[in-house]
Design a protein around this motif. Structure first.
Motif, PDB file in Angstrom:
ATOM      1  N   LEU A 133      -5.725  -6.031  13.327  1.00 41.27           N
ATOM      2  CA  LEU A 133      -5.836  -5.325  14.619  1.00 41.27           C
ATOM      3  C   LEU A 133      -6.785  -4.121  14.532  1.00 41.27           C
ATOM      4  CD1 LEU A 133      -2.045  -5.302  15.697  1.00 41.27           C
ATOM      5  CD2 LEU A 133      -3.803  -6.959  16.356  1.00 41.27           C
ATOM      6  N   LEU A 134      -7.726  -4.170  13.579  1.00 41.08           N
ATOM      7  CA  LEU A 134      -8.753  -3.128  13.526  1.00 41.08           C
ATOM      8  C   LEU A 134      -9.906  -3.493  14.459  1.00 41.08           C
ATOM      9  CD1 LEU A 134      -8.891  -2.475   9.659  1.00 41.08           C
ATOM     10  CD2 LEU A 134      -8.011  -0.897  11.390  1.00 41.08           C
ATOM     11  N   ASP A 135     -10.092  -4.799  14.654  1.00 40.32           N
ATOM     12  CA  ASP A 135     -11.152  -5.321  15.529  1.00 40.32           C
ATOM     13  C   ASP A 135     -10.512  -6.308  16.501  1.00 40.32           C
ATOM     14  OD1 ASP A 135     -13.741  -4.437  15.308  1.00 40.32           O
ATOM     15  OD2 ASP A 135     -14.180  -5.662  13.538  1.00 40.32           O
ATOM     16  N   VAL A 191      -5.186  -2.417   2.198  1.00 40.77           N
ATOM     17  CA  VAL A 191      -5.685  -2.014   0.880  1.00 40.77           C
ATOM     18  C   VAL A 191      -7.154  -2.427   0.819  1.00 40.77           C
ATOM     19  CG1 VAL A 191      -5.443  -2.334  -1.611  1.00 40.77           C
ATOM     20  CG2 VAL A 191      -3.404  -2.369  -0.154  1.00 40.77           C
ATOM     21  N   PHE A 192      -8.028  -1.483   0.411  1.00 36.54           N
ATOM     22  CA  PHE A 192      -9.461  -1.773   0.355  1.00 36.54           C
ATOM     23  C   PHE A 192      -9.951  -1.682  -1.079  1.00 36.54           C
ATOM     24  CE2 PHE A 192      -8.533  -0.274   4.620  1.00 36.54           C
ATOM     25  CZ  PHE A 192      -9.149  -1.242   5.401  1.00 36.54           C
ATOM     26  N   GLN A 193     -11.196  -2.112  -1.245  1.00 33.35           N
ATOM     27  CA  GLN A 193     -11.803  -2.078  -2.573  1.00 33.35           C
ATOM     28  C   GLN A 193     -11.887  -0.643  -3.097  1.00 33.35           C
ATOM     29  OE1 GLN A 193     -15.460  -4.223  -2.646  1.00 33.35           O
ATOM     30  NE2 GLN A 193     -16.091  -3.394  -4.604  1.00 33.35           N
ATOM     31  N   SER A 194     -12.385   0.258  -2.249  1.00 40.08           N
ATOM     32  CA  SER A 194     -12.429   1.666  -2.653  1.00 40.08           C
ATOM     33  C   SER A 194     -11.127   2.316  -2.187  1.00 40.08           C
ATOM     34  CB  SER A 194     -13.654   2.346  -2.060  1.00 40.08           C
ATOM     35  OG  SER A 194     -13.903   1.872  -0.766  1.00 40.08           O
ATOM     36  N   PHE A 195     -10.627   3.231  -3.002  1.00 39.46           N
ATOM     37  CA  PHE A 195      -9.238   3.659  -2.816  1.00 39.46           C
ATOM     38  C   PHE A 195      -9.090   4.708  -1.718  1.00 39.46           C
ATOM     39  CE2 PHE A 195     -10.208   3.273  -7.519  1.00 39.46           C
ATOM     40  CZ  PHE A 195     -10.041   1.897  -7.535  1.00 39.46           C
ATOM     41  N   HIS A 196     -10.172   5.454  -1.446  1.00 42.12           N
ATOM     42  CA  HIS A 196     -10.121   6.475  -0.394  1.00 42.12           C
ATOM     43  C   HIS A 196      -8.966   7.456  -0.584  1.00 42.12           C
ATOM     44  CE1 HIS A 196     -13.242   4.356   1.838  1.00 42.12           C
ATOM     45  NE2 HIS A 196     -12.545   3.240   1.706  1.00 42.12           N
ATOM     46  N   LEU A 197      -8.794   7.910  -1.828  1.00 43.41           N
ATOM     47  CA  LEU A 197      -7.762   8.934  -2.079  1.00 43.41           C
ATOM     48  C   LEU A 197      -8.413  10.308  -2.011  1.00 43.41           C
ATOM     49  CD1 LEU A 197      -5.969   7.277  -5.144  1.00 43.41           C
ATOM     50  CD2 LEU A 197      -5.254   7.229  -2.743  1.00 43.41           C
ATOM     51  N   CYS A 257      -5.402  -7.090   2.174  1.00 40.20           N
ATOM     52  CA  CYS A 257      -6.158  -6.488   1.067  1.00 40.20           C
ATOM     53  C   CYS A 257      -7.580  -7.033   1.060  1.00 40.20           C
ATOM     54  CB  CYS A 257      -5.506  -6.842  -0.268  1.00 40.20           C
ATOM     55  SG  CYS A 257      -3.731  -6.548  -0.323  1.00 40.20           S
ATOM     56  N   ASP A 258      -8.564  -6.133   1.091  1.00 37.55           N
ATOM     57  CA  ASP A 258      -9.980  -6.519   1.071  1.00 37.55           C
ATOM     58  C   ASP A 258     -10.544  -6.190  -0.304  1.00 37.55           C
ATOM     59  OD1 ASP A 258     -12.618  -7.133   1.634  1.00 37.55           O
ATOM     60  OD2 ASP A 258     -12.649  -6.108   3.574  1.00 37.55           O
ATOM     61  N   GLU A 259     -10.705  -7.197  -1.136  1.00 36.26           N
ATOM     62  CA  GLU A 259     -11.222  -7.031  -2.511  1.00 36.26           C
ATOM     63  C   GLU A 259     -10.462  -5.944  -3.284  1.00 36.26           C
ATOM     64  OE1 GLU A 259     -13.412  -8.795  -4.108  1.00 36.26           O
ATOM     65  OE2 GLU A 259     -14.579  -9.816  -2.565  1.00 36.26           O
TER      66      GLU A 259
HETATM   67  P1  ADP Z   1     -16.465  -1.708   0.314  1.00 33.25           P
HETATM   68  O1  ADP Z   1     -16.038  -3.173   0.221  1.00 33.25           O
HETATM   69  O2  ADP Z   1     -17.868  -1.506   0.811  1.00 33.25           O
HETATM   70  O3  ADP Z   1     -16.099  -0.864  -0.866  1.00 33.25           O
HETATM   71  P2  ADP Z   1     -14.022  -1.026   1.613  1.00 33.25           P
HETATM   72  O4  ADP Z   1     -13.370  -2.232   1.052  1.00 33.25           O
HETATM   73  O5  ADP Z   1     -13.617   0.305   1.164  1.00 33.25           O
HETATM   74  O6  ADP Z   1     -15.603  -1.154   1.539  1.00 33.25           O
HETATM   75  O7  ADP Z   1     -13.843  -1.047   3.194  1.00 33.25           O
HETATM   76  C1  ADP Z   1     -14.022  -2.234   3.941  1.00 33.25           C
HETATM   77  C2  ADP Z   1     -14.046  -1.880   5.416  1.00 33.25           C
HETATM   78  O8  ADP Z   1     -12.818  -1.240   5.814  1.00 33.25           O
HETATM   79  C3  ADP Z   1     -15.140  -0.901   5.784  1.00 33.25           C
HETATM   80  O9  ADP Z   1     -15.678  -1.313   7.037  1.00 33.25           O
HETATM   81  C4  ADP Z   1     -14.452   0.446   5.927  1.00 33.25           C
HETATM   82  O10 ADP Z   1     -15.083   1.246   6.918  1.00 33.25           O
HETATM   83  C5  ADP Z   1     -13.071   0.044   6.369  1.00 33.25           C
HETATM   84  N1  ADP Z   1     -12.036   0.960   5.851  1.00 33.25           N
HETATM   85  C6  ADP Z   1     -11.983   1.451   4.599  1.00 33.25           C
HETATM   86  N2  ADP Z   1     -10.897   2.221   4.439  1.00 33.25           N
HETATM   87  C7  ADP Z   1     -10.234   2.217   5.618  1.00 33.25           C
HETATM   88  C8  ADP Z   1      -9.016   2.804   6.086  1.00 33.25           C
HETATM   89  N3  ADP Z   1      -8.264   3.578   5.297  1.00 33.25           N
HETATM   90  N4  ADP Z   1      -8.638   2.567   7.350  1.00 33.25           N
HETATM   91  C9  ADP Z   1      -9.390   1.784   8.146  1.00 33.25           C
HETATM   92  N5  ADP Z   1     -10.550   1.194   7.779  1.00 33.25           N
HETATM   93  C10 ADP Z   1     -10.969   1.415   6.531  1.00 33.25           C
END
Ligand code: ADP
Ligand code: ADP
Length: 222
Positions: free
Chosen positions: A51-53, A86-92, A163-165
Motif C-alpha cells: 500500500l505504498l503505491d 524491511v529494505f536492503q538499506s537499514f535506514h537506522l 522485505c525488499d532484498e
Molecule cells: P536500495 O534497494 O536502493 O538500497 P531500499 O531497498 O532501501 O533501496 O529501498 C527501496 C525503496 O523503498 C526505495 O524506493 C525507497 O525510497 C523506499 N524506502 C526505503 N525505506 C523506506 C521506509 N522506511 N519507508 C518507506 N519507503 C522506504
C-alpha cells in the motif's frame, strides 16, 4: 493478499508499464519469494502489496478489503496496522540506540511513550537482540543492524512482513542470521514476502514467483 488484474503504469513521460495485469493470491502464513531481473517490476509489486503505491488498474484486496476503495487516510492506517517493511538499506538513525531506533517507529502513533519502549524492547528480544538494546548502529554488525530494522518493522505487530532484498547488503554469515529470523517469524505465523536476487534466499520460499517484464509467473516447486 489478492491481486486481481493488478497493473501499474508510471505516468512518465514516457509512461512505463511496470506491472502488467497480475493475478496472485497469498494466504495468511505463507512465505513467498519474488525473483526476477533488475527492472522487471519486483519493487513496484511489493510497493503495491504494501500500500505504498496504488495500482493504476485492477483490484488489490488485503484481508478481504478492496484497498482501491479506501480514502488515503484509511489506506495509511491499514498499512500501519497490518504491514511491516524491511529494505536492503537499514535506514537506522546513527546516533540513536537500537532500542530508540525501534521505539521511534511508534513516535507518531497513539501509543504512550513508556509503552513504546516496552514494545521496542519486546521486538528486540523477538529478533534476538535484547542484549544489544543500548548499542548504536555503528557498534552492530550488518546482520544485527538488519535485525534491528526487522524489530522496527515488527513493533507495530503487523500480520504481513514485506522485505525488499533484505540480505542485499550482508555477507553470508549475516545474511544467514537474517534468513533464520525470517524463518522463525514465518514459523510463528507471520505472512512473509521477500524480494531477492539470492538463490539461497529464494530456496527458503515455500512459493516462488518470478517477475519478468512486469508479468508474474508462479514457479511450481515440489
Ligand atoms: P536500495 O534497494 O536502493 O538500497 P531500499 O531497498 O532501501 O533501496 O529501498 C527501496 C525503496 O523503498 C526505495 O524506493 C525507497 O525510497 C523506499 N524506502 C526505503 N525505506 C523506506 C521506509 N522506511 N519507508 C518507506 N519507503 C522506504
Ligand atoms: P525491480 O524491483 O524488479 O528492479 P522496479 O519495480 O523497481 O523493478 O521497476 C520496474 C520498472 O519501472 C523499471 O523499468 C523502472 O525503471 C520503472 N520505474 C520504477 N519506479 C519508477 C518511477 N517512480 N517512475 C517511473 N518509472 C519507474
Amino acid at each position: 493478499m489478492e491481486f486481481r488484474e493488478v497493473a501499474l503504469t508510471y505516468p512518465g513521460p514516457p509512461p512505463v508499464e511496470a506491472l502488467k495485469p497480475c493475478e496472485l493470491t497469498v494466504r495468511r502464513g505463507e512465505f513467498v519469494t519474488i525473483v526476477g531481473p533488475s527492472g522487471s517490476g519486483k519493487s513496484t509489486f511489493l510497493n503495491v502489496a504494501g500500500l505504498l503505491d496504488s495500482p493504476t488498474g485492477g483490484r488489490y484486496f488485503l484481508d478481504g478489503i478492496d484497498t482501491g476503495q479506501l480514502p488515503d487516510h484509511a489506506r495509511t492506517a491499514l498499512r500501519g496496522r497490518r504491514i511491516g517493511f524491511v529494505f536492503q538499506s537499514f535506514h537506522l538513525l546513527p546516533h540513536r540506540s537500537a532500542l530508540e531506533n525501534v521505539a521511534l517507529a511508534m513516535l507518531y502513533t497513539s501509543v504512550p511513550r513508556a509503552e513504546r519502549f516496552t514494545r521496542a524492547r519486546e521486538a528486540l528480544e523477538q529478533v534476538g537482540l535484547g542484549h544489544r538494546a543500548t548499542a548504536v548502529p555503528g557498534r552492530l554488525s550488518g546482520g544485527e543492524r538488519q535485525r534491528v530494522a526487522i524489530a522496527r518493522a515488527l513493533v507495530g505487530r503487523p500480520s504481513l512482513l514485506l522485505c525488499d532484498e533484505p540480505t542485499g547488503n550482508l555477507d553470508c554469515a549475516n545474511a544467514a542470521s537474517v534468513l533464520t529470523l525470517l524463518d522463525e517469524l514465518h514459523a510463528a505465523g507471520m505472512t512473509v514476502m521477500v524480494i531477492t536476487h539470492d538463490s539461497e534466499v529464494a530456496a527458503r520460499g515455500r512459493r516462488t514467483v518470478t517477475v519478468h517484464d512486469g508479468r508474474l509467473r508462479e514457479q511450481v516447486t515440489a
